[in-house]
Design a protein around this motif. Structure first.
Motif, PDB file in Angstrom:
ATOM      1  N   GLY A   1       0.783  -1.224   0.000  1.00  0.00           N
ATOM      2  CA  GLY A   1       0.000   0.000   0.000  1.00  0.00           C
ATOM      3  C   GLY A   1       0.816   1.274   0.000  1.00  0.00           C
ATOM      4  N   THR A   2       2.122   1.173  -0.237  1.00  0.00           N
ATOM      5  CA  THR A   2       2.986   2.354  -0.222  1.00  0.00           C
ATOM      6  C   THR A   2       3.342   2.766  -1.648  1.00  0.00           C
ATOM      7  OG1 THR A   2       5.000   1.021  -0.112  1.00  0.00           O
ATOM      8  CG2 THR A   2       4.014   1.701   1.989  1.00  0.00           C
ATOM      9  N   ARG A   3       3.772   4.014  -1.778  1.00  0.00           N
ATOM     10  CA  ARG A   3       4.245   4.493  -3.083  1.00  0.00           C
ATOM     11  C   ARG A   3       5.450   3.671  -3.538  1.00  0.00           C
ATOM     12  NH1 ARG A   3       7.965   8.348  -4.874  1.00  0.00           N
ATOM     13  NH2 ARG A   3       7.515   8.870  -7.032  1.00  0.00           N
ATOM     14  N   ALA A   4       6.312   3.308  -2.604  1.00  0.00           N
ATOM     15  CA  ALA A   4       7.489   2.509  -2.937  1.00  0.00           C
ATOM     16  C   ALA A   4       7.085   1.169  -3.552  1.00  0.00           C
ATOM     17  CB  ALA A   4       8.351   2.289  -1.702  1.00  0.00           C
ATOM     18  N   LYS A   5       6.048   0.555  -3.026  1.00  0.00           N
ATOM     19  CA  LYS A   5       5.588  -0.735  -3.572  1.00  0.00           C
ATOM     20  C   LYS A   5       5.105  -0.552  -5.004  1.00  0.00           C
ATOM     21  CE  LYS A   5       4.563  -5.078  -2.305  1.00  0.00           C
ATOM     22  NZ  LYS A   5       5.497  -5.986  -1.646  1.00  0.00           N
ATOM     23  N   ARG A   6       4.376   0.561  -5.274  1.00  0.00           N
ATOM     24  CA  ARG A   6       3.866   0.830  -6.626  1.00  0.00           C
ATOM     25  C   ARG A   6       5.007   1.143  -7.600  1.00  0.00           C
ATOM     26  NH1 ARG A   6       0.405   3.587  -3.334  1.00  0.00           N
ATOM     27  NH2 ARG A   6       1.273   5.624  -3.915  1.00  0.00           N
TER      28      ARG A   6
ATOM     29  N   LEU B   1      13.192   7.319  -2.228  1.00  0.00           N
ATOM     30  CA  LEU B   1      12.425   6.568  -1.247  1.00  0.00           C
ATOM     31  C   LEU B   1      13.295   5.822  -0.239  1.00  0.00           C
ATOM     32  CD1 LEU B   1       9.772   5.258  -3.786  1.00  0.00           C
ATOM     33  CD2 LEU B   1       9.445   7.059  -2.087  1.00  0.00           C
TER      34      LEU B   1
ATOM     35  N   VAL C   1       8.950   5.467   2.495  1.00  0.00           N
ATOM     36  CA  VAL C   1       8.251   4.659   1.486  1.00  0.00           C
ATOM     37  C   VAL C   1       7.084   5.379   0.813  1.00  0.00           C
ATOM     38  CG1 VAL C   1       8.979   2.445   2.450  1.00  0.00           C
ATOM     39  CG2 VAL C   1       6.845   3.510   3.247  1.00  0.00           C
ATOM     40  N   ASN C   2       6.678   6.528   1.331  1.00  0.00           N
ATOM     41  CA  ASN C   2       5.598   7.307   0.727  1.00  0.00           C
ATOM     42  C   ASN C   2       6.043   8.717   0.346  1.00  0.00           C
ATOM     43  OD1 ASN C   2       3.260   5.562   0.577  1.00  0.00           O
ATOM     44  ND2 ASN C   2       3.373   5.516   2.805  1.00  0.00           N
TER      45      ASN C   2
ATOM     46  N   PRO D   1       7.065  11.884  -1.827  1.00  0.00           N
ATOM     47  CA  PRO D   1       6.545  12.286  -3.134  1.00  0.00           C
ATOM     48  C   PRO D   1       7.607  12.078  -4.226  1.00  0.00           C
ATOM     49  CG  PRO D   1       7.060  14.217  -1.807  1.00  0.00           C
ATOM     50  CD  PRO D   1       7.228  13.012  -0.919  1.00  0.00           C
ATOM     51  N   SER D   2       7.159  12.069  -5.453  1.00  0.00           N
ATOM     52  CA  SER D   2       8.050  11.885  -6.592  1.00  0.00           C
ATOM     53  C   SER D   2       9.115  12.970  -6.635  1.00  0.00           C
ATOM     54  CB  SER D   2       7.238  11.916  -7.896  1.00  0.00           C
ATOM     55  OG  SER D   2       8.105  11.941  -9.011  1.00  0.00           O
TER      56      SER D   2
END
Length: 157
Positions: free
Chosen positions: A74-79, A139, A149-150, A152-153
């Motif tokens: 559920g984290t940005r890092a996972k995506r 990240l 892990v979340n 921003p870009s």
């Protein structure tokens, strides 16, 4: 989050990715030299470097998957990691098909489709390399127990 697969304290995945990336980029350079000079040997060198790059990419992917599984869900890092990994699977497939198209040709001469696949593959590898850099540099994946892990870009202002 630090790398899960390590040797002597360093993540294995980042150590391995330089080989397939370098080999696949070199194969494109050999293809371009072949197109410019029409000298036999460049297309054969391209075929061998593609084969080694694809095998190296598969090995690097194994250790990348180990690290990716450890990223919190559920984290940005996972995506970002999923996009990085899936993009690299496509890169390996593009180069693998390019290699197969050369396989039965005399002197490994690449048909136009093989060249297009390799050229598209190397452009896509630039995108996936940037995503890998985002994972590490922005990240903190693979390098910091306190990874953001979340975050921003890095493209966001």
């Amino acid at each position: 989050m630090e790398s899960r697969a390590k040797v002597m304290g360093h993540g294995i995945h980042p150590m391995l990715i330089v080989f397939p990336l370098g080999l696949l980029a070199t194969s494109v350079i050999f293809d371009i030299l072949y197109l410019i000079t029409d000298r036999t040997g460049f297309q054969i060198s391209a075929a061998y470097t593609i084969a080694a790059g694809v095998l190296g990419g598969l090995l690097a992917a194994l250790f990348g998957m180990i690290d990716w599984k450890a990223i919190p869900a559920g984290t940005r890092a996972k995506r970002v990691g999923a996009a990085h990994g899936l993009g690299n699977v496509v890169v390996v497939l593009l180069f693998g098909i390019s290699w197969l198209l050369r396989l039965n040709a005399e002197n490994w001469e690449p048909p136009a489709a093989a060249l297009v696949l390799s050229f598209v593959g190397i452009v896509l590898s630039g995108v996936t390399a940037w995503l890998g850099g985002e994972l590490v540099e922005r990240l903190g994946i693979g390098v910091s127990a306190d990874a953001g892990v979340n975050a921003p870009s890095s493209l966001a202002r």
